[in-house]
Design an enzyme around this catalytic site. Sequence first.
Site, PDB file in Angstrom:
ATOM      1  N   CYS A  96       0.852  -1.192   0.000  1.00  0.00           N
ATOM      2  CA  CYS A  96       0.000   0.000   0.000  1.00  0.00           C
ATOM      3  C   CYS A  96       0.883   1.234   0.000  1.00  0.00           C
ATOM      4  O   CYS A  96       2.042   1.194   0.412  1.00  0.00           O
ATOM      5  CB  CYS A  96      -0.959   0.016   1.191  1.00  0.00           C
ATOM      6  N   LYS A  97       0.316   2.325  -0.489  1.00  0.00           N
ATOM      7  CA  LYS A  97       0.978   3.628  -0.450  1.00  0.00           C
ATOM      8  C   LYS A  97       0.080   4.568   0.326  1.00  0.00           C
ATOM      9  O   LYS A  97      -1.038   4.854  -0.097  1.00  0.00           O
ATOM     10  CB  LYS A  97       1.211   4.154  -1.867  1.00  0.00           C
TER      11      LYS A  97
END
Length: 496
Positions: free
Chosen positions: A219-220
């Site tokens: 995830c970012k």
Amino acid sequence: APPAAPGGSQRHEAPAAPRAPQLPREGVPRGGACAACREPLGPQGLVCRVCKITSHKRCEAKVASPCQALPPPELRRNTAPPRCSEHMGSTKSLNSTRQRNTLPRSFSLEQVMERQFDFDLTYVTERIICLRFPGGLDETRYRGHLREVALMLTSRHRDKYTLFNLSEKRRDITRLNPKVQDFGWPDLHAPPLDKLCSICKAMESWLRAHPQHVAVLHCKGSKGKTGVIVAAYMHYSKVSASADQALGTLTMRKFCEEKVAAALQPSQRRYIEYFSGLLSGSIKMNSSTLFLHHVLLPSLPAFEPGTGYQPFLKIYQSMQLVYTSGVYSTSGPGPQSLCITLEPALLLKGDVMVKCYHRRRGPGRAVVFRVQFHTCTVHGARLGFRKDQLDEACRDDRFPAEATVEFVFSSGPEKIKGWDALRSPPGVSIDYSAGDAVRWDSYEGFNLRHEDSLEELSHTRGPLDGSPYARVQKKRPPGPWTPGGGPDSPPPPDPR
């Protein structure tokens, strides 16, 4: 003083390498045996400070020891303790000893990554890895780090790992590893309940297919995304857990409590409870239809000094905008609460998100609170949320601690008798001619474009905001919401 060099400058000689420390003879027990030749030591023996291995000085080179140097102090946290340090009196170089490069069952490189590599890589268990990049990381560095991580994972796990992408789709991730499954949803939000179940099923299917398979959660943005999935999978794996999975469950629980608990939004916690309760049977599903009639909001006159409080609502069903209210204006002390009445009543089913904004004095808007819930868990005609159960508001000092947000439902679209008194008092005005700041849907087009695409979609309009036909505008010069823009450009997407 060092001798002067030609030209008046002084010549500095490199200091001599320190000699290896020698063991005092009286420190060795006379009754011990040499680890190499098994003969009595006598007064000429050596002993290791840490692992206490003893040997003759002549036999020291024959001792096979796993001794290794201590790591720097800043890297000792969250790493496995060193097994040994170098032997006293040893003249062998540590570089000549073959070292084992292993990772313990739960290994975190958080401090190293934050300082040098701008990402967090954590082995939650031997087969579940969390990979998180900061949301504000620029694209060049992000892509470079993706390549580094792909090389590391390939060298360590070969083709036995799959990446579960929890953020927006990206072409470069697929180029680095074809085994990518996209389950993205907006940052700081809870995933839809059916998507939460799909991710857990996909992880279980992949991990059970081969004992060496590894799942990488990417995830970012906020680490709350990976925390939601790890917590949900922990509950999911309990349903069919075997004896050898008990340790994995404990490490997942420890990861959630120590690493991500503080980053979880109230709605994310709520959806974890939904998922756990539905799996265990403690939450009974409500399959009846629900119509939303009223939303009761607290009045916040001090939300923006000098402007008053101007709230408006946006309601989403399965991340699709289904309702936008007018802008309610109050000035001065005003009423204690506001009642937003939906006429006709709004039919809701499944995942629902209600987002309350405040219209600023200038262009733009500010988020007051956000709340997500699922209709299958609603039992009764009223559903209330306290401050600590509302996203954004839970950390906002302008939102009173005793304030609540309440929703009024019924099983039909007919007006509820006796609830007409809930309407807002006459002193509250409603503006239905709002501009783009009110109409703009910050979730429209999510996952329809790739972040690394050269051609981006800057704005999409459709029937949800009043237009009879959908219109897509491609990348253009900046609009009035950025310096130097033109009149037709929309407001920027709200990251929250």
